[in-house]
Structures are given as C-alpha cells and as structure tokens.
Write an enzyme that holds these catalytic residues in place. Structure first.
Site, PDB file in Angstrom:
ATOM      1  N   ASN A 186      -4.597  10.445  20.789  1.00 53.06           N
ATOM      2  CA  ASN A 186      -4.336  11.734  21.426  1.00 53.06           C
ATOM      3  C   ASN A 186      -2.845  11.991  21.516  1.00 53.06           C
ATOM      4  OD1 ASN A 186      -7.054  12.340  22.032  1.00 53.06           O
ATOM      5  ND2 ASN A 186      -6.955  11.215  23.968  1.00 53.06           N
ATOM      6  N   GLU A 197     -14.064   6.959  23.543  1.00 54.83           N
ATOM      7  CA  GLU A 197     -13.501   8.295  23.335  1.00 54.83           C
ATOM      8  C   GLU A 197     -13.797   8.794  21.920  1.00 54.83           C
ATOM      9  OE1 GLU A 197      -9.772   8.602  26.473  1.00 54.83           O
ATOM     10  OE2 GLU A 197      -9.331   8.110  24.383  1.00 54.83           O
ATOM     11  N   ALA A 228      -4.464  -3.195  41.202  1.00 57.36           N
ATOM     12  CA  ALA A 228      -3.480  -4.101  41.793  1.00 57.36           C
ATOM     13  C   ALA A 228      -4.100  -5.403  42.282  1.00 57.36           C
ATOM     14  CB  ALA A 228      -2.767  -3.405  42.950  1.00 57.36           C
ATOM     15  N   THR A 271      -0.868   5.120  34.028  1.00 58.00           N
ATOM     16  CA  THR A 271      -1.531   5.626  32.826  1.00 58.00           C
ATOM     17  C   THR A 271      -1.463   4.577  31.726  1.00 58.00           C
ATOM     18  OG1 THR A 271      -0.788   7.861  33.397  1.00 58.00           O
ATOM     19  CG2 THR A 271      -1.611   7.518  31.165  1.00 58.00           C
ATOM     20  N   GLY A 280      -5.039   0.040  31.925  1.00 56.53           N
ATOM     21  CA  GLY A 280      -6.274  -0.574  31.456  1.00 56.53           C
ATOM     22  C   GLY A 280      -6.254  -0.819  29.962  1.00 56.53           C
ATOM     23  N   ASP A 281      -5.655   0.105  29.217  1.00 55.00           N
ATOM     24  CA  ASP A 281      -5.534  -0.083  27.774  1.00 55.00           C
ATOM     25  C   ASP A 281      -4.605  -1.239  27.452  1.00 55.00           C
ATOM     26  OD1 ASP A 281      -7.168   2.140  27.418  1.00 55.00           O
ATOM     27  OD2 ASP A 281      -5.466   3.514  27.396  1.00 55.00           O
TER      28      ASP A 281
END
Length: 325
Positions: free
Chosen positions: A12, A138, A231, A264, A267-268
């Site tokens: 994206n 996605e 966290a 942002t 997690g990736d």
C-alpha cells in the site's frame, strides 16, 4: 542472496495524519501529513530482509506511481519481487496516529485484491530454497492457501498473521498453518468466528497462562499460536505433541522499554523478524527467537512510519546485544 523467507501479501501507499488525539465520530482535527510505503505484506518483507533473511515478495501492483515506488524500494532493500501487474490502482491506506503512538487504519485494497492462486502457481518455482512462507489477509485467501500448499509440499514452515481482524480464515488454511500470530483483537475475533467463544481482547494480557494456553489450543490445535500483546510482549502456546522433552507448553516473552512514537507496523515488524529468525536458525530455542522478534518490533516503534521504520539487524544487536544461535 538466496531466499530464506517468501512473503505473500499487500503493498500500500500509506497516507498518514499525525494528530494530538484520535478524532471522535464526526469530528475534524488538524494534523500533520506524510506519505510513504506500507501494506502488511511489504512491511513484513522489509522486516524480514532487515532482520537478515534473503526475502522474496509475492504481491499485486498496478501500473502507476505507487507500483513504481514499490519496485524501487524493493530493489533498494534487496527484496526480490514476484509481482503480478494489473490494470488497477496500487493499494492505499489512510492512517491516523495520535501523540501516544496509537493508530487507526483504513485500507483501499486496489490491486491487492487481484492477487490470485494462479499467480502463486506461476511463481512457485521461486519458493525454492526458502524455509519459511509468511502471509497475512490483506490479499485474497486463495492466494495465501496456494502459497501455503506449496510450502507444505516442500517442507517449509508457514506463518499466518490473521489480519485484518475481521478477515475470515477457512479451516483449510488453518490446517496449512504452522504458526499463527494474531494480536489481542485478532485472537478474540478469530476465536469467536471459529469456535463461538466470546473473549475480551482488552484483558488477554492479564489472562492466566493456563487459560490462555487452552484458548490457543482451541484456535490452532496442531500448531503454535503466538499472541502479540503490544507493550506486554507475546504469549506463545505449542501443542504438547510437538514439544521437546522438558520444554514448557507455553511461555511469555516481555517487551523491552522503548520510547514509542508510532506503533504503525509494529506487528508487521514482529512477523517479519520472526520469519527471519525461524529461517536463519531453525534449531534455535523458540524463546530466543521470540525475544529477538519482540525486540525488533519494539525498536520499530521509535521511528515514524511503517516499512521504512523497520530497524536493521545491526541496530538490534547494538541496542540489545542479542544472543546468537
């Protein structure tokens, strides 16, 4: 560099607004704007590459400036692109980030929705030599299933990041999954979808270990479930039959203290770093692999952005003096 990791997923162009706080429904706030590369697939591919693994990325791109950005950045990172080109706009994402680093994200799939099993079949020979195949949701599930089927046939490990949270995971895909890596919200929603269980995502970090382990076994009985807890670090649950003698069925790995400015892509970052760890040192203890992946993800939050906020392996070592395999 030969591929150790193949990532199947999205690219994206991210449009990001930084605000003091996230807006309420119907509210307009002033913020600061920037744009850059993202998409869960590309973020994870960059993370895997920067964590030290040779990486190939199977995706779908348009024929527009967003696609050219993807190809240029992949070349800069040393990622081999296995891209399907289509007559549709490259995917986009609208992201709001507040002063604490929390975010809200809306995606426009665009070309990502055109990635299909046929394309994965055409590039399946480029999976040769890889040890891990990593995917998210996605992009269409049929493409992911095709990639995981190739991996299973060739003895590669599979990691499924079941995100976005509302994505459906068919039983056939769970059956091809060796490692599942949901966050709290994704874990809660998948348990409701597949098992009919109502679990409060906000309290998962405080759930007793034995109870959380039992929930993980319901979601993926034959595989390893790794719940990312922000966290609070991660909780990992393994099937009893797969455990070496003396190893615990579950474990927690704490996250280090960092100065987070933007979560942002955290997690990736974890998923890409975990894929790299599993591919580069498959015999290493899971706890050590998880520890490095958590540290990698934590470090990524100290920079703004997604793909380009991923730390380098050298930065990880310098910051945390990570153990070697």
């Amino acid at each position: 560099m030969p591929a150790a990791v193949v990532v199947i997923g999205s690219f994206n162009v991210d449009h990001v607004w930084t605000v003091d706080r996230l807006p309420r429904p119907g509210e307009t706030l002033a913020g600061r704007y920037r744009s850059g590369p993202g998409g869960k697939g590309f973020n994870q591919a960059v993370a895997a590459r920067r964590a030290g693994a040779g990486t190939r990325f199977a995706c779908a791109l348009g024929r527009d400036p967003g696609a050219e950005l993807a190809l240029s950045l992949a070349a800069d990172e040393g990622i081999e692109m296995l891209a399907l080109r289509v007559d549709e706009a490259t995917g986009t994402a609208g992201i709001q980030v507040d002063a604490t680093g929390r975010n809200r994200i809306v995606i426009g799939a665009g070309a990502n929705a055109r990635l299909d099993a046929a394309h994965i079949g055409r590039v399946a020979d480029r999976f040769e030599g890889a040890r891990v195949v990593l995917a998210q949701l996605e992009t269409p599930v049929d493409a992911v299933m095709a990639g995981f089927a190739v991996a299973r046939d060739r003895g590669m490990a599979t990691i499924l990041n079941p995100a976005p949270a509302d994505a459906g995971v068919p039983d056939a895909l769970w059956a091809l999954t060796d490692f599942a890596t949901p966050n709290e919200t994704e874990f809660s929603m998948q348990l409701k979808r597949c098992c009919g269980l109502e679990v409060d995502a906000d309290t998962l970090a405080a759930e007793p270990d034995a109870s959380l382990h039992a929930l993980c076994r319901r979601l993926l009985p034959a595989g390893t479930v790794i719940v990312t807890l922000g966290a609070a670090g991660v909780f990992a649950s393994r099937p009893d039959a797969a455990l070496p003698d003396g190893d615990p069925a579950w474990l927690r790995v704490a996250a280090p203290r960092v100065e987070a400015i933007d979560t942002t892509g955290a997690g990736d970052a974890f998923n890409g770093a975990l894929a790299a760890a599993l591919s580069l040192a498959p015999g290493r203890a899971l706890e050590a692999q998880l520890r490095d992946a958590v540290r990698f993800a934590s470090l990524s939050t100290e920079k703004a952005g997604a793909a380009l906020a991923m730390p380098l392996r050298s930065e990880l070592r310098a910051r945390f003096a990570t153990d070697e395999a």
